[in-house]
Design an enzyme around this catalytic site. Structure first.
Site, PDB file in Angstrom:
ATOM      1  N   ASP A   5      -0.704   3.509  -0.412  1.00  0.00           N
ATOM      2  CA  ASP A   5       0.655   2.837  -1.101  1.00  0.00           C
ATOM      3  C   ASP A   5       1.878   3.385  -0.287  1.00  0.00           C
ATOM      4  O   ASP A   5       2.258   4.569  -0.573  1.00  0.00           O
ATOM      5  CB  ASP A   5       0.472   2.961  -2.669  1.00  0.00           C
ATOM      6  CG  ASP A   5       1.627   1.953  -3.283  1.00  0.00           C
ATOM      7  OD1 ASP A   5       2.554   1.529  -2.542  1.00  0.00           O
ATOM      8  OD2 ASP A   5       1.646   1.852  -4.437  1.00  0.00           O
ATOM      9  N   LEU A   6       2.541   2.652   0.463  1.00  0.00           N
ATOM     10  CA  LEU A   6       3.679   2.857   1.349  1.00  0.00           C
ATOM     11  C   LEU A   6       4.890   3.175   0.387  1.00  0.00           C
ATOM     12  O   LEU A   6       4.893   2.476  -0.610  1.00  0.00           O
ATOM     13  CB  LEU A   6       3.941   2.146   2.354  1.00  0.00           C
ATOM     14  CG  LEU A   6       3.402   2.216   3.683  1.00  0.00           C
ATOM     15  CD1 LEU A   6       2.313   3.685   3.838  1.00  0.00           C
ATOM     16  CD2 LEU A   6       2.683   0.906   4.363  1.00  0.00           C
ATOM     17  N   TYR A  10      10.000  -1.914   2.365  1.00  0.00           N
ATOM     18  CA  TYR A  10      11.138  -2.456   2.827  1.00  0.00           C
ATOM     19  C   TYR A  10      12.176  -1.668   3.619  1.00  0.00           C
ATOM     20  O   TYR A  10      12.582  -1.792   4.708  1.00  0.00           O
ATOM     21  CB  TYR A  10      11.594  -3.837   2.226  1.00  0.00           C
ATOM     22  CG  TYR A  10      10.603  -5.054   2.124  1.00  0.00           C
ATOM     23  CD1 TYR A  10       9.284  -5.064   2.563  1.00  0.00           C
ATOM     24  CD2 TYR A  10      11.124  -6.113   1.645  1.00  0.00           C
ATOM     25  CE1 TYR A  10       8.448  -6.181   2.507  1.00  0.00           C
ATOM     26  CE2 TYR A  10      10.118  -7.354   1.054  1.00  0.00           C
ATOM     27  CZ  TYR A  10       8.770  -7.166   1.947  1.00  0.00           C
ATOM     28  OH  TYR A  10       8.080  -8.234   1.583  1.00  0.00           O
ATOM     29  N   ARG A  42      17.632   5.161  -5.605  1.00  0.00           N
ATOM     30  CA  ARG A  42      16.876   5.552  -7.061  1.00  0.00           C
ATOM     31  C   ARG A  42      17.630   6.329  -7.810  1.00  0.00           C
ATOM     32  O   ARG A  42      17.819   6.290  -9.074  1.00  0.00           O
ATOM     33  CB  ARG A  42      15.427   5.348  -6.744  1.00  0.00           C
ATOM     34  CG  ARG A  42      14.927   4.209  -6.313  1.00  0.00           C
ATOM     35  CD  ARG A  42      13.399   4.330  -6.283  1.00  0.00           C
ATOM     36  NE  ARG A  42      13.003   3.171  -5.505  1.00  0.00           N
ATOM     37  CZ  ARG A  42      11.673   2.684  -5.187  1.00  0.00           C
ATOM     38  NH1 ARG A  42      10.662   3.616  -6.063  1.00  0.00           N
ATOM     39  NH2 ARG A  42      11.514   1.907  -4.273  1.00  0.00           N
ATOM     40  N   ASP A  97       2.297  -3.638   1.549  1.00  0.00           N
ATOM     41  CA  ASP A  97       2.375  -2.443   1.655  1.00  0.00           C
ATOM     42  C   ASP A  97       1.376  -1.470   0.935  1.00  0.00           C
ATOM     43  O   ASP A  97       1.679  -0.154   0.725  1.00  0.00           O
ATOM     44  CB  ASP A  97       3.860  -1.811   1.024  1.00  0.00           C
ATOM     45  CG  ASP A  97       3.779  -2.268  -0.499  1.00  0.00           C
ATOM     46  OD1 ASP A  97       2.894  -2.876  -1.027  1.00  0.00           O
ATOM     47  OD2 ASP A  97       4.602  -1.897  -1.331  1.00  0.00           O
ATOM     48  N   GLU A  98       0.291  -2.136   0.704  1.00  0.00           N
ATOM     49  CA  GLU A  98      -0.790  -1.379  -0.018  1.00  0.00           C
ATOM     50  C   GLU A  98      -2.312  -1.732   0.789  1.00  0.00           C
ATOM     51  O   GLU A  98      -2.488  -2.889   1.273  1.00  0.00           O
ATOM     52  CB  GLU A  98      -0.830  -1.557  -1.629  1.00  0.00           C
ATOM     53  CG  GLU A  98       0.157  -1.373  -2.279  1.00  0.00           C
ATOM     54  CD  GLU A  98       0.048  -1.499  -3.775  1.00  0.00           C
ATOM     55  OE1 GLU A  98      -1.071  -1.754  -3.988  1.00  0.00           O
ATOM     56  OE2 GLU A  98       1.093  -1.714  -4.575  1.00  0.00           O
TER      57      GLU A  98
END
Length: 425
Positions: A5-6, A10, A42, A97-98
DNA sequence: TGGGGTTAT
DNA sequence: ATAACCC
């Protein structure tokens, strides 16, 4: 199974495209939504899917890049899947992305090498869920430890070759590998030993966090008084089957116990190509035609590069309605006329205007253009992709269809070389 | 809530 | 063709 999982995919791609953004708070914007953001952002309180308005109020220094054109993300996404495919043929994509990778065979091979060499020292890479102690006399534990080493190699290869960081989870099935991959979050990895399976699945505070139980099923379960995973585990099967149907009931109840027998299905090339645009208002035939003409060239180019020919085309629209704001999409599809299919292998320009005509006919099947209408989305999708009739030696098809031999280095790295397995070259 | 994807019915 | 699911 490994789930890869990146991290904030994006945003990572945008930071690679423009390294000056590296150490700054960065958000990726689509329309008036910040769809994802880097970890700098974040820290400052920016969340995925936050409105641009809220994000700028929270964080005026936030840098926003437009991410409505998915081309760079799609291209990088396939590079990741292809890289994993060098290690092992069983790679399944989930979104951009996974990826799931079934490493059962690689683990078996390494386990045999270990046992033959009489080596009993194996070291876990990354975290163990729940800090559970590893028992090296338990071959299930040993297999998962070997899995952790392979997952580390996956992440290292993705970073070395593509510059991307991400998480990985290793467990006995897809469900658990996905759940455990998220337990240590940026750029870390975790394995799940079977003894901690119930702790992991029960740590989910809401049933909608179980992958496979979505919005609709959650709503129906709530009316039955099922709120968390324990409720679903204990709920009478017969009642659940009558409410949701046997198929869904049995599947989700197994999921609630952490059981998932679905195989890792290699994704291969895409099943469809689509392009869409959303907007505040589109209310005339001319505007619809303009939207379609905007979407088509990009799509035709992607299909041309893919090399296969689509046999079906679909137009999807979303009509404005104040109530039931999301999910009022309708579509019409039709076969692509054979004479047009032939032209997909050639210049895309000759396909453009006949395709616009077909799509406008589909539009008129949905909307009475003599009545007022108000669209907020137009989407075009090509599907039912078939390989070109691959003929003799000289044709393009011959060269495109040749499976490129595995580049080798990565595969040998992972499987090790022992008795005469290495090829001459 | 965007701009994509998949499979099942 | 739609409905559900995933990101």
């Amino acid at each position: 199974i490994v789930h890869v999982d990146l991290d904030c995919f994006y945003a990572q791609v945008e930071m690679i495209r423009n390294p000056e953004l590296r150490d700054k708070p960065l958000g990726v914007q689509q329309k008036y939504i910040v769809v994802t953001c880097n970890y700098e952002a974040r820290k400052l309180g920016i969340k995925k899917m936050m409105s641009v308005k809220d994000a700028k109020e929270k964080c005026p220094q936030l840098i926003l890049v437009n991410g409505e054109d998915l081309t760079p993300y799609r291209e990088m996404s396939y590079k990741v899947t292809e890289l994993l495919g060098e290690f092992c043929p069983l790679v399944e994509r989930l979104g951009f992305d996974e990826n799931f990778v079934d490493i059962t065979e690689i683990v078996e091979k390494r386990l045999n090498q270990l046992q033959q060499s009489g080596c009993s020292r194996v070291c876990v890479s990354g975290h163990v869920y729940n800090h559970q102690a590893i028992n090296l006399l338990d071959t299930t534990h040993v297999r998962l430890v070997i899995g952790s080493q392979i997952a580390e190699e996956f992440r290292e290869a993705i970073y070395a070759r593509l510059g991307l960081t991400g998480c990985a989870g290793v467990a006995s099935n897809k469900l658990l590998s996905k759940l455990v991959s998220g337990t240590f979050k940026p750029n870390q990895q975790t394995i799940l030993l079977p003894e901690s399976c119930q702790d992991l699945i029960r740590s989910l505070d809401h049933i909608q966090k179980v992958p496979g139980i979505g919005y609709k099923t959650t709503k129906r379960l709530e009316t039955l008084g099922v709120r968390n995973v324990c409720d679903l585990q204990a709920f009478p099967s017969a009642v659940l089957e009558k409410e949701l149907g046997v198929s869904i009931a049995q599947r989700i109840q197994k999921l609630s116990y952490g059981e998932d027998d679905s195989p890792v299905t290699p994704s291969g090339p895409p099943q469809s190509f689509s392009d869409e645009d959303s907007f505040k208002k589109c209310s005339s035939e001319v505007e619809v035609k303009e939207k379609i003409e905007e979407l088509l060239p990009n799509l035709l180019d992607r299909i041309y590069k893919d090399g296969r020919q689509p046999h079906t085309v679909r137009l999807t629209i979303r009509q404005f309605s104040s109530t039931n704001k999301w999910f009022n999409r309708e579509s019409r599809q039709c076969p692509i006329p054979p004479h047009l299919i032939q032209k997909f292998g050639k210049e895309t320009s000759s396909v453009l205007s006949p395709m616009v005509d077909i799509l406008m006919k589909l539009f008129r099947k949905m909307i009475d253009v003599d009545q007022p209408f108000h669209l907020t989305l137009v989407s075009v999708c090509f599907s039912n992709l078939k390989d070109l009739p691959s003929s003799k030696k000289g044709s393009i098809g011959f060269y495109l269809k040749q499976v490129s031999p595995p580049s080798g280095s990565a595969k040998r790295e992972v499987e090790g070389v022992s008795q005469g397995e290495g090829s001459a070259s």
